[in-house]
Write a protein that holds these residues in place. Structure first.
Motif, PDB file in Angstrom:
ATOM      1  N   PRO A  71       0.810  -1.236   0.000  1.00 20.16           N
ATOM      2  CA  PRO A  71       0.000   0.000   0.000  1.00 20.16           C
ATOM      3  C   PRO A  71       0.835   1.274   0.000  1.00 20.16           C
ATOM      4  O   PRO A  71       0.384   2.307  -0.486  1.00 20.16           O
ATOM      5  CB  PRO A  71      -0.825  -0.128   1.296  1.00 20.16           C
ATOM      6  CG  PRO A  71      -0.791  -1.572   1.644  1.00 20.16           C
ATOM      7  CD  PRO A  71       0.523  -2.087   1.176  1.00 20.16           C
ATOM      8  N   VAL A  72       2.055   1.210   0.557  1.00 25.31           N
ATOM      9  CA  VAL A  72       2.897   2.409   0.577  1.00 25.31           C
ATOM     10  C   VAL A  72       3.242   2.832  -0.854  1.00 25.31           C
ATOM     11  O   VAL A  72       3.173   4.009  -1.210  1.00 25.31           O
ATOM     12  CB  VAL A  72       4.173   2.149   1.403  1.00 25.31           C
ATOM     13  CG1 VAL A  72       5.097   3.355   1.345  1.00 25.31           C
ATOM     14  CG2 VAL A  72       3.815   1.830   2.839  1.00 25.31           C
ATOM     15  N   VAL A  73       3.587   1.856  -1.690  1.00 25.17           N
ATOM     16  CA  VAL A  73       3.882   2.163  -3.095  1.00 25.17           C
ATOM     17  C   VAL A  73       2.609   2.535  -3.841  1.00 25.17           C
ATOM     18  O   VAL A  73       2.598   3.460  -4.657  1.00 25.17           O
ATOM     19  CB  VAL A  73       4.584   0.964  -3.760  1.00 25.17           C
ATOM     20  CG1 VAL A  73       4.813   1.230  -5.245  1.00 25.17           C
ATOM     21  CG2 VAL A  73       5.899   0.669  -3.065  1.00 25.17           C
ATOM     22  N   GLY A  74       1.516   1.831  -3.563  1.00 29.68           N
ATOM     23  CA  GLY A  74       0.262   2.117  -4.250  1.00 29.68           C
ATOM     24  C   GLY A  74      -0.257   3.515  -3.988  1.00 29.68           C
ATOM     25  O   GLY A  74      -0.737   4.198  -4.897  1.00 29.68           O
ATOM     26  N   LEU A  75      -0.129   3.986  -2.753  1.00 27.33           N
ATOM     27  CA  LEU A  75      -0.595   5.323  -2.410  1.00 27.33           C
ATOM     28  C   LEU A  75       0.408   6.401  -2.791  1.00 27.33           C
ATOM     29  O   LEU A  75       0.068   7.588  -2.776  1.00 27.33           O
ATOM     30  CB  LEU A  75      -0.885   5.402  -0.904  1.00 27.33           C
ATOM     31  CG  LEU A  75      -2.109   4.617  -0.429  1.00 27.33           C
ATOM     32  CD1 LEU A  75      -2.159   4.573   1.094  1.00 27.33           C
ATOM     33  CD2 LEU A  75      -3.391   5.230  -0.976  1.00 27.33           C
ATOM     34  N   SER A  76       1.647   6.016  -3.105  1.00 26.44           N
ATOM     35  CA  SER A  76       2.643   6.990  -3.534  1.00 26.44           C
ATOM     36  C   SER A  76       2.519   7.301  -5.019  1.00 26.44           C
ATOM     37  O   SER A  76       2.964   8.353  -5.458  1.00 26.44           O
ATOM     38  CB  SER A  76       4.057   6.462  -3.237  1.00 26.44           C
ATOM     39  OG  SER A  76       4.228   6.257  -1.845  1.00 26.44           O
ATOM     40  N   LEU A  77       1.957   6.380  -5.792  1.00 28.48           N
ATOM     41  CA  LEU A  77       1.754   6.612  -7.214  1.00 28.48           C
ATOM     42  C   LEU A  77       0.409   7.312  -7.441  1.00 28.48           C
ATOM     43  O   LEU A  77      -0.211   7.801  -6.492  1.00 28.48           O
ATOM     44  CB  LEU A  77       1.809   5.286  -7.964  1.00 28.48           C
ATOM     45  CG  LEU A  77       3.150   4.537  -7.875  1.00 28.48           C
ATOM     46  CD1 LEU A  77       3.029   3.175  -8.517  1.00 28.48           C
ATOM     47  CD2 LEU A  77       4.255   5.339  -8.533  1.00 28.48           C
ATOM     48  N   ARG A  78      -0.042   7.342  -8.679  1.00 27.06           N
ATOM     49  CA  ARG A  78      -1.317   7.982  -8.967  1.00 27.06           C
ATOM     50  C   ARG A  78      -2.452   7.074  -8.489  1.00 27.06           C
ATOM     51  O   ARG A  78      -2.673   5.985  -9.030  1.00 27.06           O
ATOM     52  CB  ARG A  78      -1.444   8.249 -10.464  1.00 27.06           C
ATOM     53  CG  ARG A  78      -2.667   9.073 -10.808  1.00 27.06           C
ATOM     54  CD  ARG A  78      -2.650   9.515 -12.249  1.00 27.06           C
ATOM     55  NE  ARG A  78      -3.797  10.362 -12.535  1.00 27.06           N
ATOM     56  CZ  ARG A  78      -4.046  10.906 -13.721  1.00 27.06           C
ATOM     57  NH1 ARG A  78      -3.211  10.698 -14.716  1.00 27.06           N
ATOM     58  NH2 ARG A  78      -5.103  11.666 -13.903  1.00 27.06           N
ATOM     59  N   VAL A  79      -3.156   7.515  -7.480  1.00 21.83           N
ATOM     60  CA  VAL A  79      -4.211   6.719  -6.855  1.00 21.83           C
ATOM     61  C   VAL A  79      -5.462   6.782  -7.724  1.00 21.83           C
ATOM     62  O   VAL A  79      -5.796   7.848  -8.264  1.00 21.83           O
ATOM     63  CB  VAL A  79      -4.500   7.251  -5.435  1.00 21.83           C
ATOM     64  CG1 VAL A  79      -5.552   6.401  -4.737  1.00 21.83           C
ATOM     65  CG2 VAL A  79      -3.218   7.289  -4.620  1.00 21.83           C
ATOM     66  N   PRO A  80      -6.175   5.664  -7.889  1.00 22.05           N
ATOM     67  CA  PRO A  80      -7.416   5.701  -8.680  1.00 22.05           C
ATOM     68  C   PRO A  80      -8.426   6.689  -8.108  1.00 22.05           C
ATOM     69  O   PRO A  80      -8.549   6.846  -6.884  1.00 22.05           O
ATOM     70  CB  PRO A  80      -7.926   4.254  -8.589  1.00 22.05           C
ATOM     71  CG  PRO A  80      -6.722   3.441  -8.292  1.00 22.05           C
ATOM     72  CD  PRO A  80      -5.828   4.301  -7.458  1.00 22.05           C
ATOM     73  N   GLU A  81      -9.112   7.359  -9.007  1.00 23.01           N
ATOM     74  CA  GLU A  81     -10.095   8.362  -8.581  1.00 23.01           C
ATOM     75  C   GLU A  81     -11.243   7.728  -7.800  1.00 23.01           C
ATOM     76  O   GLU A  81     -11.797   8.349  -6.891  1.00 23.01           O
ATOM     77  CB  GLU A  81     -10.619   9.096  -9.813  1.00 23.01           C
ATOM     78  CG  GLU A  81     -11.535  10.259  -9.483  1.00 23.01           C
ATOM     79  CD  GLU A  81     -11.954  11.012 -10.730  1.00 23.01           C
ATOM     80  OE1 GLU A  81     -12.819  11.907 -10.610  1.00 23.01           O
ATOM     81  OE2 GLU A  81     -11.419  10.709 -11.816  1.00 23.01           O
ATOM     82  N   ALA A  82     -11.565   6.473  -8.119  1.00 25.40           N
ATOM     83  CA  ALA A  82     -12.629   5.787  -7.386  1.00 25.40           C
ATOM     84  C   ALA A  82     -12.241   5.557  -5.930  1.00 25.40           C
ATOM     85  O   ALA A  82     -13.096   5.617  -5.035  1.00 25.40           O
ATOM     86  CB  ALA A  82     -12.949   4.453  -8.058  1.00 25.40           C
ATOM     87  N   PHE A  83     -10.966   5.302  -5.671  1.00 16.90           N
ATOM     88  CA  PHE A  83     -10.499   5.125  -4.292  1.00 16.90           C
ATOM     89  C   PHE A  83     -10.687   6.406  -3.489  1.00 16.90           C
ATOM     90  O   PHE A  83     -11.179   6.380  -2.345  1.00 16.90           O
ATOM     91  CB  PHE A  83      -9.030   4.704  -4.298  1.00 16.90           C
ATOM     92  CG  PHE A  83      -8.433   4.492  -2.928  1.00 16.90           C
ATOM     93  CD1 PHE A  83      -8.478   3.246  -2.326  1.00 16.90           C
ATOM     94  CD2 PHE A  83      -7.838   5.538  -2.237  1.00 16.90           C
ATOM     95  CE1 PHE A  83      -7.932   3.039  -1.060  1.00 16.90           C
ATOM     96  CE2 PHE A  83      -7.293   5.351  -0.985  1.00 16.90           C
ATOM     97  CZ  PHE A  83      -7.343   4.099  -0.389  1.00 16.90           C
ATOM     98  N   ILE A  84     -10.319   7.543  -4.082  1.00 18.24           N
ATOM     99  CA  ILE A  84     -10.451   8.822  -3.378  1.00 18.24           C
ATOM    100  C   ILE A  84     -11.921   9.161  -3.165  1.00 18.24           C
ATOM    101  O   ILE A  84     -12.308   9.646  -2.087  1.00 18.24           O
ATOM    102  CB  ILE A  84      -9.731   9.923  -4.171  1.00 18.24           C
ATOM    103  CG1 ILE A  84      -8.250   9.586  -4.318  1.00 18.24           C
ATOM    104  CG2 ILE A  84      -9.906  11.276  -3.498  1.00 18.24           C
ATOM    105  CD1 ILE A  84      -7.470  10.594  -5.129  1.00 18.24           C
ATOM    106  N   SER A  85     -12.761   8.890  -4.146  1.00 17.83           N
ATOM    107  CA  SER A  85     -14.194   9.185  -3.999  1.00 17.83           C
ATOM    108  C   SER A  85     -14.816   8.346  -2.892  1.00 17.83           C
ATOM    109  O   SER A  85     -15.619   8.850  -2.089  1.00 17.83           O
ATOM    110  CB  SER A  85     -14.913   8.928  -5.323  1.00 17.83           C
ATOM    111  OG  SER A  85     -14.382   9.720  -6.352  1.00 17.83           O
TER     112      SER A  85
END
Length: 425
Positions: A71-85
């Motif tokens: 998750p550290v790498v996943g959240l450091s890259l471009r996070v999907p817009e659906a995740f943020i929503s």
């Protein structure tokens, strides 16, 4: 009672599924990253970062991404817009979307802009805001930023400095802002190195990116149509042409040409390099407020700006091969040299500017000699043609010379040699 309300909805706080934590540092250069926010949210719920990310993914309808192994790498890259929503819906904090550079991705190409390989921090900022009040700044994740704009010291890698005997068990290691992952010491006390003072160029880059972070986290949006005009003003007033600007900035001509024409997004590295050459603000260029340069300076070329250990590994291996080719063929052309070592010419401009300068100097010394030899050879052919034509009783004219030598005498060197042979010899 003063201040009482008759509306029950206004008096009752909104109930959310997850704790409604507010992002820290919004609207400033100290705005926290999305990784830091999710980590603090997981810490508040007493769950791991991976468990919280998986819960958000399960709550997202038609999630288009797989479970993050890291998750550290996943959240450091471009996070999907659906995740943020989904995260906004679960926490009720609409300002979470400001904790990333996603709003800038339509204007600037953010490829390789964020450093996800290793975490970094400012030792002074970490000491000032200790756990549990600490957070990881968004500006620390930008690769070209090497210093803290507030404390004017270099950023350090968040690598544990304690011995392996002091490390906690693998199951207890978790990412927490302001805490070492391996030994769990707050404020990264295990490192124990004195802060180093940053250079002037490093501070300028940190301050400019800090202003950009401040504008983005305030909710400002930039228009992509205004950017080409701003960078065109810098190139025209700072250099003679686009080719010279590309050589000095260490990029390919096509990269800069496409950015100037608006056909492709400019990278954050190249944008900061252009602004450093003109002494203008990055935010002003993005807003389209640049009409003239403040002062002309040497551009910051990030291929030289980074230390040697940050460069590609094959650079050191290719240098010895390039030296062997130059020793064997001193007058080799750049295109031919790039083909022999197996790279493109832009790779030389980025990593071997000294080789480019060496080839230019060789061309300056070799070109006059080659031209003199070619002219001498052509003059001998003209002289032989004149003798042959005179022996046959024919006129030494351009038509007869063309039939005899095969050279059309119209302009330039052939015409000068033709007149010289005709009048003097």
């Amino acid at each position: 009672m003063s201040g009482a309300t008759n509306n029950l909805n206004d008096a009752t706080p909104t109930c959310t599924v997850l704790y409604s934590l507010a992002p820290k540092g919004l609207g400033t250069h100290e705005c926290e990253s999305l990784l830091s926010y999710v980590a603090r949210l997981a810490e508040a719920h007493r769950v791991s970062l991976a468990a919280l990310c998986e819960y958000v993914r399960q709550q997202t309808p038609s999630a288009g991404w797989r479970r993050w192994l890291n998750p550290v790498v996943g959240l450091s890259l471009r996070v999907p817009e659906a995740f943020i929503s989904t995260l906004i819906a679960l926490t009720g904090q609409s300002s979470i979307k400001l904790c990333s550079f996603d709003s800038l991705s339509n204007v600037v190409h953010l490829h390789k802009a964020q450093n996800f390989r290793s975490q970094r921090h400012c030792p002074m900022c970490v000491k000032r805001t200790r756990y549990p009040e600490g957070w990881h700044r968004l500006i620390w994740s930008i690769e070209i930023v090497q210093a803290c704009p507030e404390h004017k010291v270099l950023l350090v890698d968040s690598t544990c400095g304690a011995s392996h005997d002091e490390w906690v068990y693998q199951s207890d290691r978790a990412y927490t802002p302001g805490v070492c992952k391996n030994c769990r010491k707050p404020g990264f006390a295990c490192i124990g190195k004195a802060p180093q003072k940053a250079a002037a160029q490093q501070l300028w880059v940190a301050k400019e990116v800090g202003k950009l972070v401040q504008a983005i986290t305030r909710g400002e949006r930039f228009d992509a149509s205004r950017l080409p005009s701003g960078i065109s003003i810098i190139v025209k007033q700072r250099w003679k042409n686009t080719a010279e600007a590309a050589r000095e900035l260490g990029v390919a001509f096509s990269t800069l040409h496409l950015a100037l024409s608006g056909e492709a997004r400019i990278s954050l590295r190249l944008l900061v390099s252009l602004c450093s050459a003109g002494g203008v603000s990055v935010v002003s260029v993005l807003r389209g407020e640049v009409s003239s340069l403040l002062r002309k300076r040497e551009p910051i070329v990030f291929q030289r700006y980074f230390s040697k250990d940050k460069q590609p590994r094959r650079v050191s291996r290719l240098r010895s091969e390039i030296e062997r080719v130059l020793a064997r063929e001193p007058d080799v052309r750049l295109v031919r040299l790039a083909q022999m070592v197996g790279v493109d010419t832009s790779f030389f401009y980025r990593n071997f500017p000294d080789v480019i300068e060496h080839l230019r100097e060789m061309r300056k010394t070799e070109a006059p000699l080659k031209r003199w030899r070619a002219n001498l050879k052509l003059a001998r052919r003209f002289l032989a043609a004149k003798r042959e034509l005179l022996s046959l009783g024919r006129e030494f004219s351009t038509v007869n010379v063309y039939n005899s030598v095969g050279v059309i005498v119209r302009s330039g060197v052939p015409l000068r040699l033709y007149l010289f042979v005709r009048e003097k010899l």
